[in-house]
Motif scaffolding. Structure first.
Motif, PDB file in Angstrom:
ATOM      1  N   GLU A  66      37.223  39.110  40.747  1.00  0.00           N
ATOM      2  CA  GLU A  66      38.321  40.048  40.495  1.00  0.00           C
ATOM      3  C   GLU A  66      38.186  40.775  39.165  1.00  0.00           C
ATOM      4  OE1 GLU A  66      42.301  38.624  41.239  1.00  0.00           O
ATOM      5  OE2 GLU A  66      41.501  37.099  42.576  1.00  0.00           O
ATOM      6  N   THR A  83      43.101  38.512  31.258  1.00  0.00           N
ATOM      7  CA  THR A  83      42.272  39.095  32.310  1.00  0.00           C
ATOM      8  C   THR A  83      42.006  40.564  32.037  1.00  0.00           C
ATOM      9  OG1 THR A  83      44.202  39.659  33.662  1.00  0.00           O
ATOM     10  CG2 THR A  83      43.210  37.510  34.034  1.00  0.00           C
ATOM     11  N   ALA A  85      40.385  43.979  34.214  1.00  0.00           N
ATOM     12  CA  ALA A  85      39.885  44.590  35.448  1.00  0.00           C
ATOM     13  C   ALA A  85      39.986  46.099  35.267  1.00  0.00           C
ATOM     14  CB  ALA A  85      40.715  44.113  36.642  1.00  0.00           C
TER      15      ALA A  85
END
Length: 118
Positions: A66, A83, A85
């Protein structure tokens, strides 16, 4: 404090890194730049507080697809995940999903705990 200073202090943090094989094989810059980057990774991986693993192409689909992420275990026992992305970035104080992804991201690599400093 910068990253380099953090790694050079008397008691640096324990670091466990899993890098995708593509990071090592995809040329970025000249051959000399790539060689210097690989040399730096190998030098750092020899330090007793760093564990470096490579997530090989042979692993196929894996839990870390991901996007990149960082999980932190704090000295007070708390956990944090960050995270990244293409569409978003963020942090979580309940990073169970990311801790599982980290644990599952390289099942064939030999596991060892990073050694603590003397």
């Amino acid at each position: 404090m910068g990253r380099r200073e953090l790694l050079e202090r008397e008691q640096p943090p324990l670091i466990w890194v899993v890098v995708d094989e593509g990071v090592l094989r995809r040329p970025i810059g000249s051959a000399e730049v790539m060689a210097a980057q690989i040399d730096r990774l190998l030098t750092m991986a020899c330090k007793p507080f760093i564990q470096l693993q490579v997530l090989t192409f042979a692993e196929g689909v894996h839990a870390a697809m991901e996007g990149s992420f960082t999980t932190l275990e704090m000295s007070d026992g708390g956990h944090l995940a960050y995270t990244e992305a293409p569409e978003a970035a963020g942090s979580s104080r309940t990073p169970r999903k990311w801790r599982i992804a980290f644990n599952d991201s390289n099942p064939s690599a030999p596991r060892r705990s990073p050694r603590t400093n003397p």
